[in-house]
Each structure stands twice: as C-alpha cells, then as structure tokens.
Design a protein around this motif. Structure first.
Motif, PDB file in Angstrom:
ATOM      1  N   SER A 203       0.844  -1.190   0.000  1.00  0.00           N
ATOM      2  CA  SER A 203       0.000   0.000   0.000  1.00  0.00           C
ATOM      3  C   SER A 203       0.880   1.240   0.000  1.00  0.00           C
ATOM      4  O   SER A 203       1.854   1.313   0.763  1.00  0.00           O
ATOM      5  CB  SER A 203      -0.910  -0.004   1.230  1.00  0.00           C
ATOM      6  OG  SER A 203      -1.579   1.239   1.354  1.00  0.00           O
ATOM      7  N   TYR A 438      -5.637  -0.046  -4.613  1.00  0.00           N
ATOM      8  CA  TYR A 438      -5.522  -0.028  -3.156  1.00  0.00           C
ATOM      9  C   TYR A 438      -6.628   0.816  -2.530  1.00  0.00           C
ATOM     10  O   TYR A 438      -7.221   0.440  -1.501  1.00  0.00           O
ATOM     11  CB  TYR A 438      -4.151   0.505  -2.750  1.00  0.00           C
ATOM     12  CG  TYR A 438      -3.090  -0.557  -2.652  1.00  0.00           C
ATOM     13  CD1 TYR A 438      -3.087  -1.472  -1.605  1.00  0.00           C
ATOM     14  CD2 TYR A 438      -2.088  -0.643  -3.599  1.00  0.00           C
ATOM     15  CE1 TYR A 438      -2.106  -2.444  -1.504  1.00  0.00           C
ATOM     16  CE2 TYR A 438      -1.094  -1.623  -3.515  1.00  0.00           C
ATOM     17  CZ  TYR A 438      -1.121  -2.512  -2.465  1.00  0.00           C
ATOM     18  OH  TYR A 438      -0.151  -3.475  -2.369  1.00  0.00           O
ATOM     19  N   ASN A 439      -6.911   1.957  -3.121  1.00  0.00           N
ATOM     20  CA  ASN A 439      -7.958   2.837  -2.574  1.00  0.00           C
ATOM     21  C   ASN A 439      -9.307   2.135  -2.569  1.00  0.00           C
ATOM     22  O   ASN A 439     -10.072   2.225  -1.603  1.00  0.00           O
ATOM     23  CB  ASN A 439      -8.038   4.128  -3.383  1.00  0.00           C
ATOM     24  CG  ASN A 439      -6.824   5.024  -3.157  1.00  0.00           C
ATOM     25  OD1 ASN A 439      -6.134   4.910  -2.142  1.00  0.00           O
ATOM     26  ND2 ASN A 439      -6.550   5.915  -4.098  1.00  0.00           N
ATOM     27  N   GLU A 442      -9.375  -0.667   0.109  1.00  0.00           N
ATOM     28  CA  GLU A 442      -9.523  -0.106   1.448  1.00  0.00           C
ATOM     29  C   GLU A 442     -10.957   0.342   1.698  1.00  0.00           C
ATOM     30  O   GLU A 442     -11.486   0.188   2.811  1.00  0.00           O
ATOM     31  CB  GLU A 442      -8.551   1.063   1.616  1.00  0.00           C
ATOM     32  CG  GLU A 442      -7.091   0.628   1.735  1.00  0.00           C
ATOM     33  CD  GLU A 442      -6.131   1.797   1.807  1.00  0.00           C
ATOM     34  OE1 GLU A 442      -6.609   2.961   1.740  1.00  0.00           O
ATOM     35  OE2 GLU A 442      -4.908   1.580   1.925  1.00  0.00           O
ATOM     36  N   GLN A 445     -12.983  -2.744   2.391  1.00  0.00           N
ATOM     37  CA  GLN A 445     -12.693  -3.265   3.729  1.00  0.00           C
ATOM     38  C   GLN A 445     -13.374  -2.445   4.811  1.00  0.00           C
ATOM     39  O   GLN A 445     -13.876  -2.987   5.797  1.00  0.00           O
ATOM     40  CB  GLN A 445     -11.177  -3.280   3.942  1.00  0.00           C
ATOM     41  CG  GLN A 445     -10.756  -3.980   5.235  1.00  0.00           C
ATOM     42  CD  GLN A 445      -9.243  -4.084   5.359  1.00  0.00           C
ATOM     43  OE1 GLN A 445      -8.510  -3.464   4.612  1.00  0.00           O
ATOM     44  NE2 GLN A 445      -8.783  -4.861   6.315  1.00  0.00           N
TER      45      GLN A 445
END
Length: 448
Positions: A203, A438-439, A442, A445
């Motif tokens: 990340s 990644y954004n 996230e 999540q």
C-alpha cells in the motif's frame, strides 16, 4: 533421449540385405556381432535393449545356453528360423518377450515390430526420467542445460562475489527471484537473511514503514515497533521485486538510502546504517519506465551497477522438455507417486510458445499431474488461461438493476483471485493504477 541398443547376430546371408532396408533401424543404436569373442558374450557386453538372433545354424549347445540364460527376461528378442520343429526353440519362446519369424520372413512385419519396440523404449525412458531424476544442469536454485543458462550461471558466479547492486530484468515468470536468491547463496552474505519484498504489492501509505520500519505510535494503527526490510535483511541481501511499481514519490527515499547508506524508521529520531546488498528486479523495460515517468532515472543508475537479463523460455527451447520432466520428478517425489508422461505430451510441451515462461510450464505440469492417472497425456495439458468473455456475453450475464459499484467490486475481487492476490497484475488487467486499486480495496474493507 538416448537411442535403444539393438544387438544383431545373423548367420544366414539371406536375412542381411532385407533387414538393412528396415527404416525402423534408424531408431536404434545397432551393434552387430563380429568374429571376435563368442556372439553370446558380445550380446551380454552390449547391454542391449533388444536383439535380433538368427538361430538357423545354432548348435544345440548354443540353444541350451540361450534357454539357460536370463537375456530373454529383460529384452525384446526377435528370432529368425527355417521353421523346423525344435523342442529347445519351444522352450525359448517361454522365456519372455520373444517374436519368432519363420522363413520366408515378412520384413515389413519385422519393421513394424521394431517400431513397436522402439516406441515402448522411449515411453519407458520418459517414464523413468519423469519419476526418478532431472537431467538438467543446475547452479544455485536455477536449472537448465542450454548455452544461455550456462552463460547466466557464469555471470551470476562472478557478480555474486562483489557488493555491486544488481538489477534483474526479465519477463514475468522467467525466474527473477530465483536468480536473486542464487546471487545471495553464491555470495559471502549467504549466512545472513535473504529478504524479498514486492514493491508493487505494498500500500502506498505503508511503503516507508515496510522499507524502513516504524516506532510504536508513529501513526494510527502503529501499536508496536516494526522492523523494516532493511533491518530484517541486515548483513544479507534485500530483494526489491518489481521495483518500477514503487510509487515515484517513494523512489527518492530509496535512492537516498542507496546514496548515503543510512535510513530512519518512521517516527524515530535515530539514524540507522544500512548493511545490505541490494538486488532489484523488474519485468518492464527500464528505459520505457523512465520515459513514462514510472521510474526515476537516477534510481535506475544506482540500482543497475550490474544489470542482468534473464532469458525467456522461448530463448532456451532446449530446456523446455527437460524442465517439464524436472517438475514432474519433483512432484512424484513429493507425492511418492510414479506418474509418467507420454511422448505426445512432451512433444506438445516442446512446441508451445510459453508466454508465461517457466512459471506457466510448472503450473501446466502440476495441473496435468492432478488430472492424470498413471500417465500425463496431451489432453491433460492446459496451456492458456480461459479466454475472457466477449462484451456481448458479459452484458448478457449481468442482470438489470445491479448497482455499478457491485459490478466493479465483483470485477476487482474476481480478478484479484485469478491473479492469486497479485495487485500489480490485477491493476494491469483492469486497466487502473495500483494506487487506485488499493484505494478501492480499502474502501471495500471499511464497508465490511
């Protein structure tokens, strides 16, 4: 593969000329009995895999010796005779795999028999190679007997003894991490750790922490001290895989460590000394990555004190079938099995282009191993990933009224699973940046 040995003992001249016309003889290494020692002794010394014996003028004593020996028990034997009844000959026929041709001999049938014997030999040899051993040369963790691999071995041996930074350039699946680990094993740092990190799978927010470590409380979630990879690899080798995928803003920090030999953990006032040997790798063309502003030129020059190109599998074709047998041998050893591979399957493997390189070959052999019973056949081999659905079939498969965010999430998670969690490959397949991926992950999540 070596040719099977065929021992030939002809007494009657009428058999010599037609036998010499049999095309199947080219599939054997032929040993002819000569006038030296006794032909039976020559037969034993030849360690033949098969034999052609003319018994038209053999004495009863020689027939007794044949019947008493064990040569028939582990060889295919072709006998020529005049067809006269002989109890000793009947006894010989009980000794094993014996083909008896009576005059006038049909040499087309003899040729067919020799082809069958040779085919069985090659099948058995492939099975032995697949089960028991690898015939490829090896250096460190690398295997291959081709000229380009031996050249690579010599290069690695020389550079391993230095402290130079190495940049390994090669296609995905060509074995870059094995090259890096081999450099470590051949170096004087081999008694210290070899630490590998995929720069494209970190990340962006955690790059500094993963590289240099952090102190407890340095940022939200930092509940304890963490040693970065520079500390973990102290005294050994640090392998920076896919270094061109590191965010450009973090590359300057890596460059500073390479220039000064010092780094500071996140949240710490203490400067630490970096005692590591750096080996980096990329599957991109470094010059194109620099032109596309994905890779700092000054970092490239710092990392590539000694660049090494790893050849793709298509440039070492003579290693392909050997690698397939190597992987099969290791799988058989692990599973305590005795699975072989057919000549047709080996030929299909030899003819494939292997765009995924050694990794694709290894996975194909392992999938075929699971599908096979006693022998890997051509139909067990899967070379290419299933084709992507066409736009029309995708449109038909998505029901109306599904939220776009759900469709996007399904596409990302399915692609991530297909790439076994590799975020760099997933972002590339989806046509988005690693940072965007990644954004989104996230955000998913946080909602879960």
């Amino acid at each position: 593969m070596s040719l099977p040995v065929l021992f030939v003992h002809l007494v009657s001249q009428e058999f010599c000329a037609p036998l010499a016309q049999c095309k199947a003889l080219s599939e054997f290494s032929v040993v002819n009995a000569d006038g030296g020692s006794h032909w039976l002794d020559q037969w034993q010394e030849s360690k033949a895999d098969a034999a052609i014996i003319d018994i038209t003028a053999l004495s009863d004593q020689e027939l007794d010796l044949l019947a008493a020996g064990d040569l028939f028990s582990h060889q295919d034997v072709i006998l020529f005779s005049e067809g006269k009844p002989n109890p000793k000959l009947d006894q010989l026929m009980l000794g094993g795999s014996v083909f008896h041709f009576r005059t006038p001999v049909d040499f087309e049938s003899v040729n067919d028999t020799l082809e069958d014997i040779a085919g069985y030999f090659f099948h058995s040899q492939a099975k032995r190679q697949g089960v028991n051993s690898s015939n490829l040369d090896q250096f460190g963790l690398l295997v291959g007997s081709s000229r380009v691999m031996h050249q690579l071995y010599r290069t690695l041996r020389r550079v391993a003894r230095t402290e130079s930074n190495v940049l390994i350039i090669g296609e995905s699946g060509s074995g870059k991490e094995l090259v890096a680990n081999t450099i470590h094993l051949a170096s004087e740092r081999n008694h210290k750790p070899f630490i590998a990190i995929n720069c494209g799978a970190i990340s962006p927010e955690l790059v500094d922490s993963e590289l240099f470590g952090h102190e407890k409380g340095a940022f939200t979630g930092a509940h304890r001290n963490h040693a970065g990879v520079f500390k973990q690899a102290e005294g050994g080798t640090l392998f920076l895989d896919e270094v061109t995928e590191m965010p450009i803003e973090h590359q300057v920090k890596l460059l500073r460590v390479l220039e000064t030999g010092e780094y500071r953990p996140v949240g710490s006032q203490q400067t630490l000394k970096a005692d590591v040997r750096i080996v980096a790798a990329t599957n991109r063309d470094p010059q194109k990555a620099i032109e596309n502003e994905r890779f700092r030129e000054d970092l490239y020059f710092r990392l590539s004190q000694f660049p090494i190109h790893v050849p793709p599998l298509r440039e070492r074709k003579e290693d392909i079938t050997g690698l397939a047998l190597h992987f099969l041998a290791h799988r058989n050893t692990e599973e305590k099995q005795n699975i072989s591979i057919s000549p047709a399957a080996l030929e299909a493997i030899a003819q494939h282009s292997w765009p995924g390189n050694v990794r694709e070959l290894k996975h194909s052999v392992e999938r075929a191993y699971i599908l096979a019973d006693d022998q890997i056949e051509q139909q067990h081999l899967v070379f290419d990933a299933p084709p992507l659905q066409s736009p029309s079939s995708v449109e038909e498969s998505i029901p109306a009224g599904v939220a776009l965010e759900e469709i996007e999430r399904a596409a990302i998670m399915n692609t991530l699973a297909e790439n076994q969690g590799n975020k760099t490959d997933t972002a590339s397949d989806l046509g988005i940046s690693v940072k965007t991926l990644y954004n989104k992950l996230e955000r998913y999540q946080a909602k879960d």
